[in-house]
Design a protein around this motif. Structure first.
Motif, mmCIF file in Angstrom:
data_model
loop_
_atom_site.group_PDB
_atom_site.id
_atom_site.type_symbol
_atom_site.label_atom_id
_atom_site.label_comp_id
_atom_site.label_asym_id
_atom_site.label_seq_id
_atom_site.Cartn_x
_atom_site.Cartn_y
_atom_site.Cartn_z
ATOM 1 N N HIS A 2 -10.433 -9.493 30.480
ATOM 2 C CA HIS A 2 -9.007 -9.587 31.121
ATOM 3 C C HIS A 2 -8.282 -10.742 30.532
ATOM 4 N N TYR A 4 -4.574 -12.927 30.367
ATOM 5 C CA TYR A 4 -3.628 -13.367 31.350
ATOM 6 C C TYR A 4 -2.641 -14.124 30.502
ATOM 7 N N GLU A 100 -0.491 -14.815 34.709
ATOM 8 C CA GLU A 100 0.134 -13.552 35.100
ATOM 9 C C GLU A 100 -0.459 -12.211 34.333
ATOM 10 N N ASP A 101 -0.789 -11.346 35.042
ATOM 11 C CA ASP A 101 -1.551 -10.138 34.209
ATOM 12 C C ASP A 101 -0.568 -9.187 33.525
ATOM 13 N N HIS A 103 0.519 -6.458 34.373
ATOM 14 C CA HIS A 103 1.447 -5.988 35.117
ATOM 15 C C HIS A 103 2.652 -6.685 35.780
ATOM 16 N N GLY A 104 2.332 -8.127 35.519
ATOM 17 C CA GLY A 104 3.222 -8.978 36.152
ATOM 18 C C GLY A 104 3.106 -9.798 37.239
ATOM 19 N N LYS A 105 1.821 -9.350 37.697
ATOM 20 C CA LYS A 105 1.309 -9.893 39.034
ATOM 21 C C LYS A 105 0.890 -11.535 38.771
ATOM 22 N N VAL A 106 1.424 -12.514 39.582
ATOM 23 C CA VAL A 106 1.105 -13.856 39.163
ATOM 24 C C VAL A 106 -0.114 -14.495 40.115
ATOM 25 N N TYR A 107 -1.053 -14.967 39.432
ATOM 26 C CA TYR A 107 -2.268 -15.321 40.291
ATOM 27 C C TYR A 107 -1.912 -16.985 40.139
ATOM 28 N N ASP A 108 -1.745 -17.645 41.550
ATOM 29 C CA ASP A 108 -1.487 -18.752 41.759
ATOM 30 C C ASP A 108 -2.326 -19.560 42.927
ATOM 31 N N GLN A 113 3.582 -22.107 42.762
ATOM 32 C CA GLN A 113 5.110 -21.717 43.190
ATOM 33 C C GLN A 113 5.457 -22.475 44.377
#
Length: 364
Positions: A2, A4, A100-101, A103-108, A113
């Protein structure tokens, strides 16, 4: 495997700022996997690879353990079983510990944020205190984001003070320290960098001359506001130190030659430039000679800029000495040596005749 986006690219996009560089993190891959996909390894400290087509850097997910003093005193472990969260927790600030993957999904996982919204620079974990370079990095980020209202969290500032008190800053190499200082000097509010270092007792260890002496932060702030280049900003910062102090700072930090020269000359000649309107022709010519205005006119122009920024930092509305000095330099450069050579003058006699002609040109 994966992949990111991580760090600054995610942070600045969320802040609505331009993204200049993108760092990538690879989770679930081996060194062999990266080789098989054509990525080229760079460095030897830990597995980082370059995409030969884009030039982007891809780092394998890793953990780290403190094993010695200073910025380089770490042992790294990179393996396909290192998770995204385990990699992100080793980073310095929560706002830099997001991913951020595709698809634009943010992992935080560490609430970066939330801290972006609060305009807070907060460390991710207690491991922050293991790396002395982070004192400089956080000070630099504060200088960068000060216009947006960011500040350092109290507990993070406390950790920075602990690092300063530990003596770990002394383990930083001059090259690594200068890299951070140079980047900080080119931020929108570089004076904030030195204010933060002073607040966490790092300035007195790294640049004691500035800690004890006159901090020309207003001059540096003016230099940034007028988009002056690095060497002019450096000269503004050090301009009011004694020449021997400037020499010591330059030597300790191994500043680039252009920065060293201009800071040294500014320290030596700032007072002379301030009194330029009252200087006799002999004094003006001596000042011009020190800068070798005939072969290096830009260096004298940079010196005038440093003097002007210092005056503006002192609250002066204008610096009339600037135009006077420029006119003097132009008059001295306009003296033509060719007639003197054609008259048969050489060596010392030619030099004295040239000096006499330049003095005439500088007479009011």
């Amino acid at each position: 495997m994966h992949i990111y986006k991580v760090g600054g690219a995610v942070r600045d996009r969320l802040l609505g700022l331009p993204v200049s560089d993108t760092d990538w993190l690879v989770v679930g891959a081996t060194v062999e996997d990266m080789h098989a996909k054509g990525y080229r390894p760079v460095g030897t400290d830990f597995p980082v690879f370059v995409d030969p087509h884009t030039g982007d850097e891809y780092a394998l997910a890793r953990t780290e353990r403190k094993s010695g003093r200073g910025y380089g005193g770490f042992t790294f472990y990179a393996s396909p079983d290192v998770t995204l969260e385990e990699d992100l927790i080793r980073r310095d600030l929560t706002i830099n510990a997001m991913a951020e993957d595709e698809h634009g999904k943010v992992y935080d996982p560490y609430h970066g944020q939330d801290d972006l919204e609060k305009r807070l620079l907060r460390h991710v974990s207690p491991a922050f205190a293991e790396d002395p370079l982070r004192v400089l990095r956080v000070a630099r980020f504060t200088a960068r984001y000060a216009p947006m209202g960011f500040r350092i969290a109290d507990d993070t500032l406390s950790l920075m003070q602990q690092i300063s008190a530990s003596g770990e800053l002394q383990a930083l190499t001059a090259e690594r320290s200068w890299k951070e200082i140079q980047r900080a000097l080119m931020e929108a509010q570089p004076q904030v960098f030195f204010q933060v270092l002073d607040a966490c007792q790092a300035l007195e260890q790294m640049m004691p001359e500035l800690h004890r002496g006159p901090l020309c932060l207003a001059a540096l702030q003016q230099a940034a506001a007028h988009a002056q280049p690095l060497h002019v900003r450096w000269a503004c910062l050090l301009g009011r130190l004694a020449p021997e102090q400037v020499k010591a700072v330059n030597k300790r930090l191994k500043a680039p030659r252009e920065c060293q020269e201009l800071a040294q000359l500014t320290s030596q000649c700032l007072t002379l430039a301030d009194s330029a309107l009252e200087l006799p022709a002999t004094g003006l010519l001596e000042l011009l000679q020190r800068f070798d205005v005939y072969r290096r006119p830009q260096r004298f122009e940079d010196f005038i800029a440093a003097c002007e920024m210092t005056a503006l930092g002192d609250g002066k509305a204008a610096y009339p000495q600037a135009d006077h000095l420029r006119s003097a330099a132009a008059a001295a450069r306009a003296v033509d040596a060719q007639p003197l050579v054609q008259a048969g003058l050489t060596g010392q006699a030619l030099g004295e005749a040239l000096k006499a002609e330049r003095l005439k040109a500088l007479q009011p």
